[in-house]
Design a protein around this motif. Sequence first.
Motif, PDB file in Angstrom:
ATOM      1  N   ASP A 256       6.915   5.643   4.868  1.00  0.00           N
ATOM      2  CA  ASP A 256       7.110   5.993   3.463  1.00  0.00           C
ATOM      3  C   ASP A 256       7.064   7.512   3.306  1.00  0.00           C
ATOM      4  O   ASP A 256       5.994   8.107   3.211  1.00  0.00           O
ATOM      5  CB  ASP A 256       6.016   5.323   2.613  1.00  0.00           C
ATOM      6  CG  ASP A 256       6.142   5.677   1.136  1.00  0.00           C
ATOM      7  OD1 ASP A 256       7.198   6.221   0.735  1.00  0.00           O
ATOM      8  OD2 ASP A 256       5.178   5.391   0.388  1.00  0.00           O
ATOM      9  N   LYS A 263       7.122  13.143  -0.515  1.00  0.00           N
ATOM     10  CA  LYS A 263       5.682  13.422  -0.471  1.00  0.00           C
ATOM     11  C   LYS A 263       5.437  14.806   0.108  1.00  0.00           C
ATOM     12  O   LYS A 263       6.152  15.227   1.015  1.00  0.00           O
ATOM     13  CB  LYS A 263       4.978  12.403   0.438  1.00  0.00           C
ATOM     14  CG  LYS A 263       4.850  11.003  -0.124  1.00  0.00           C
ATOM     15  CD  LYS A 263       4.111  10.095   0.856  1.00  0.00           C
ATOM     16  CE  LYS A 263       4.062   8.648   0.385  1.00  0.00           C
ATOM     17  NZ  LYS A 263       3.235   8.436  -0.818  1.00  0.00           N
ATOM     18  N   MET A 271       1.771   7.808   7.021  1.00  0.00           N
ATOM     19  CA  MET A 271       2.530   6.805   6.267  1.00  0.00           C
ATOM     20  C   MET A 271       3.260   5.783   7.137  1.00  0.00           C
ATOM     21  O   MET A 271       3.965   4.921   6.646  1.00  0.00           O
ATOM     22  CB  MET A 271       3.478   7.478   5.263  1.00  0.00           C
ATOM     23  CG  MET A 271       2.765   7.860   3.977  1.00  0.00           C
ATOM     24  SD  MET A 271       2.014   6.396   3.190  1.00  0.00           S
ATOM     25  CE  MET A 271       0.406   7.026   2.744  1.00  0.00           C
ATOM     26  N   ASP A 274       2.126   2.262   6.192  1.00  0.00           N
ATOM     27  CA  ASP A 274       2.559   1.598   4.964  1.00  0.00           C
ATOM     28  C   ASP A 274       3.145   0.205   5.225  1.00  0.00           C
ATOM     29  O   ASP A 274       3.552  -0.479   4.302  1.00  0.00           O
ATOM     30  CB  ASP A 274       3.583   2.492   4.231  1.00  0.00           C
ATOM     31  CG  ASP A 274       3.466   2.404   2.717  1.00  0.00           C
ATOM     32  OD1 ASP A 274       2.427   1.934   2.230  1.00  0.00           O
ATOM     33  OD2 ASP A 274       4.431   2.789   2.028  1.00  0.00           O
ATOM     34  N   ASP A 333       8.884   7.141  -4.966  1.00  0.00           N
ATOM     35  CA  ASP A 333       7.699   6.962  -4.127  1.00  0.00           C
ATOM     36  C   ASP A 333       6.887   5.730  -4.534  1.00  0.00           C
ATOM     37  O   ASP A 333       5.971   5.325  -3.825  1.00  0.00           O
ATOM     38  CB  ASP A 333       6.833   8.232  -4.167  1.00  0.00           C
ATOM     39  CG  ASP A 333       5.852   8.294  -3.005  1.00  0.00           C
ATOM     40  OD1 ASP A 333       5.992   7.488  -2.060  1.00  0.00           O
ATOM     41  OD2 ASP A 333       4.957   9.161  -3.044  1.00  0.00           O
ATOM     42  N   ALA A 334       7.229   5.145  -5.669  1.00  0.00           N
ATOM     43  CA  ALA A 334       6.600   3.866  -6.038  1.00  0.00           C
ATOM     44  C   ALA A 334       7.516   2.754  -5.539  1.00  0.00           C
ATOM     45  O   ALA A 334       7.984   1.902  -6.304  1.00  0.00           O
ATOM     46  CB  ALA A 334       6.377   3.798  -7.545  1.00  0.00           C
ATOM     47  N   ALA A 364      -3.955   5.351  -6.182  1.00  0.00           N
ATOM     48  CA  ALA A 364      -4.857   5.191  -7.328  1.00  0.00           C
ATOM     49  C   ALA A 364      -5.969   4.190  -7.038  1.00  0.00           C
ATOM     50  O   ALA A 364      -7.092   4.327  -7.525  1.00  0.00           O
ATOM     51  CB  ALA A 364      -4.060   4.751  -8.558  1.00  0.00           C
ATOM     52  N   MET A 366      -7.411   3.759  -4.210  1.00  0.00           N
ATOM     53  CA  MET A 366      -8.410   4.465  -3.398  1.00  0.00           C
ATOM     54  C   MET A 366      -9.259   5.384  -4.266  1.00  0.00           C
ATOM     55  O   MET A 366     -10.444   5.570  -4.020  1.00  0.00           O
ATOM     56  CB  MET A 366      -7.727   5.291  -2.315  1.00  0.00           C
ATOM     57  CG  MET A 366      -6.855   4.469  -1.393  1.00  0.00           C
ATOM     58  SD  MET A 366      -5.778   5.483  -0.379  1.00  0.00           S
ATOM     59  CE  MET A 366      -6.962   6.225   0.730  1.00  0.00           C
ATOM     60  N   SER A 422       7.018   2.889 -12.441  1.00  0.00           N
ATOM     61  CA  SER A 422       5.769   3.639 -12.430  1.00  0.00           C
ATOM     62  C   SER A 422       5.217   3.747 -13.850  1.00  0.00           C
ATOM     63  O   SER A 422       5.958   4.016 -14.789  1.00  0.00           O
ATOM     64  CB  SER A 422       5.995   5.029 -11.844  1.00  0.00           C
ATOM     65  OG  SER A 422       4.892   5.852 -12.164  1.00  0.00           O
TER      66      SER A 422
HETATM   67  N1  BES Z   1       2.324   3.883   0.181  1.00  0.00           N
HETATM   68  C1  BES Z   1       1.942   4.576  -0.986  1.00  0.00           C
HETATM   69  C2  BES Z   1       0.475   4.325  -1.369  1.00  0.00           C
HETATM   70  C3  BES Z   1      -0.566   4.839  -0.414  1.00  0.00           C
HETATM   71  C4  BES Z   1      -1.120   6.101  -0.607  1.00  0.00           C
HETATM   72  C5  BES Z   1      -1.001   4.066   0.623  1.00  0.00           C
HETATM   73  C6  BES Z   1      -2.078   6.547   0.272  1.00  0.00           C
HETATM   74  C7  BES Z   1      -1.979   4.518   1.489  1.00  0.00           C
HETATM   75  C8  BES Z   1      -2.520   5.766   1.307  1.00  0.00           C
HETATM   76  C9  BES Z   1       2.820   4.171  -2.160  1.00  0.00           C
HETATM   77  O1  BES Z   1       4.118   3.828  -1.841  1.00  0.00           O
HETATM   78  C10 BES Z   1       2.896   5.359  -3.081  1.00  0.00           C
HETATM   79  O2  BES Z   1       3.468   6.345  -2.691  1.00  0.00           O
HETATM   80  N2  BES Z   1       2.335   5.211  -4.271  1.00  0.00           N
HETATM   81  C11 BES Z   1       2.331   6.258  -5.234  1.00  0.00           C
HETATM   82  C12 BES Z   1       2.745   5.668  -6.566  1.00  0.00           C
HETATM   83  C13 BES Z   1       3.076   6.670  -7.616  1.00  0.00           C
HETATM   84  C14 BES Z   1       4.341   7.439  -7.235  1.00  0.00           C
HETATM   85  C15 BES Z   1       3.282   5.953  -8.926  1.00  0.00           C
HETATM   86  C16 BES Z   1       0.923   6.825  -5.285  1.00  0.00           C
HETATM   87  O3  BES Z   1      -0.039   6.066  -5.128  1.00  0.00           O
HETATM   88  O4  BES Z   1       0.795   8.034  -5.454  1.00  0.00           O
END
Ligand code: BES
Length: 487
Positions: A256, A263, A271, A274, A333-334, A364, A366, A422
Motif C-alpha cells: 500500500d 504516503k 506496508m 497490508d 489511500d483509504a 486511526a 492504532m 473516507s
Molecule cells: N493500510 C492503511 C492502514 C494502516 C496504517 C495499517 C498503519 C497499518 C499501519 C490504510 O490503507 C490507510 O492508508 N488508511 C488511511 C485512511 C485514511 C486515508 C482515511 C489511514 O489510516 O491513514
Amino acid sequence: MKVRAFEGDIRSSDTRVSAVMVFEGDTKTVSRLGRGVASRVRRILETLDFKGKEGQIERITLPGQRFEVVYLVGLGDRKKADPDTFRRSAGLLVKRLKKDKVERAVLVSPRVENPLVSQALAEGLILGSYSFDRYRSRKEESFEVKEVEVLGGVEEAVRKGTILAEAQNYVRDLVNEPGNVINPVTLAEEAQRLAGELGLECRIYDEKEIQEMGMLALWSVGKGSATPPRFIHLTYKPGGRPGDRIAVVGKGLTFDSGGLNIKPDSYMRTMKMDKSGACAVLGIMRVVATLKPNVEVHGIIGAAENMPSGSAYRPDDIIRAKNGKYIEIDNTDAEGRVTLADALSYACELKPSRIIDLATLTGACMVALGEYTAGLFTNDPEFGEEIKKIARRTGERVWELPMDDEQLRKKIKKGPADVVNSGGRYGGAITAAMFLEEFVEDGIKWVHLDIAGPAWAREDYGYHHKGGTGFGVRTCAEYILSLDGGR
Ligand code: BES
Ligand code: MN
Ligand code: ZN
C-alpha cells in the motif's frame, strides 16, 4: 521445533536441560524435578534475586547432576494468571534456549493438567521459536531448538496448540515476504498451492473475471499497479452435512503506497504488511482443513497492490461495487475498504450465517487503542461477545468500538454517490467500519477486526518477533472450532 507431551517420570527423560515455571513467591513446582535436583535448586535460589515475576528467567548450572542446567521461569502473580501468561512465558523461555543454543529441554509447569495450559505452552514454544531468515545467506548463524517435552502435558491439547501455532508461523512468513516477492498474482498462486496441499476447493479470478463479475471496486484499486489484482475463494466442506456456514474475509493489499494520495516515506515503510488479513485467512483455512470441524468455511481475499501511475484510480472517481452501491473516492489511500466492499458483497452471496473480516484498515484504530489491540466492530452484539470471549483465551487483545453514532455515520454519506471512502480524521476507525457495513447484507451476522496495530510488531515482545505476528489466526480458528465443540 517439536513439542511433545511427556508422560511418566521425569527421570526417564534423557535430556540434560530442564525448565521450571513458577508463580511469584511459590517454588512448589521445583519439587517436580526430582528430589536431588530440587533441593540443590532451592539452595541456590536462596542466594539469587529470583522472585518469579513474569518475564524473569534465571539459569542455574548443576555440574554432574541429572540436569546440568535448570532454567527458572517466572509466571508472576498466580491469581492473575491466564492461558496467555503461560503462552508468553513459554515464548520467552524458548527465545532464551535459542540464545543459549540449547537443543532439547524438558519443561515443568504448574496447571499443566489443564488442557488450556498445555495448549498455551505448546503455542508459546512454537511461536517463540519462530524466525524469518530466508534471506540471510549465512545460515550457520541461525540455531534451532529441536524439541521441548512438556512433563505431564495433555497430548491432544499439545497437538491442537502445535497446529494453531504452526499455522500462525506460516502466516508470519507470508506477511514478512516483501512486495517484490508476494504480489496479488503470487499470493493467489500460494493460495492455490495451499489448497492443493490441504484438499481445499480453490477458485482464483483474474483481472478480467473480476471486472466481469462487477467487482469494479477491487479492480479500480488494483489497476494502477503493473501486477493485476486477483480474487481468491477457498472452500472447506466437512464430510457430512455442515452444521453452519462461515465466511472469513481478509484485506489483501500486497503493498500500500497510498496510490495517488501517496504516503510519506516513513508511513510507506512496512506496508508490505497490508496483506496481513489475507494471510490470516490462509492460516485459518489451514487450521480448519487440518482439524476438520463440521462447519463449512469460506476463505475470501481481494488481492491488489495500491500504486500511483497513469492507470491508477483517482480522488473524485465514482465506482460501482458488486452489490450495486456507488463509492466516491475521497482518498486513494483509504483503499482497503474499497477492496473489501466487493469481497464482503461476494461473501454475502454465499449466504453464510456469519462473516468475520480481518483488515489492517486504519491508522486511526492504532491511535485509539494502541498497537497491541485490534478494534472489534459488529452488527450483532452477541456475536461480538462470542469473539471477545475466545480472544481472552487466545491472548489476542480486542476491544469493541461503537457503531451506533448516527451523527458520525453522516460523514461517509455525503457527496454525489451512495458512500464516500473516507470520513475524515475523527473516528476514522469507526467510519471505516461503517463503510464496510454498507456491503454486509441485512440478516448476516458480521464482525470486523481492524488489525492495523497488532498485525505487525515493531519490536520483540512475549512470543512475538519484530515483523508480522499472525494476529487473528488463533481467535478466528478457535471460534470456528468452537462451533463444533472445540475439537
Ligand atoms: N493500510 C492503511 C492502514 C494502516 C496504517 C495499517 C498503519 C497499518 C499501519 C490504510 O490503507 C490507510 O492508508 N488508511 C488511511 C485512511 C485514511 C486515508 C482515511 C489511514 O489510516 O491513514
Ligand atoms: Mn492505504
Ligand atoms: Zn491499506
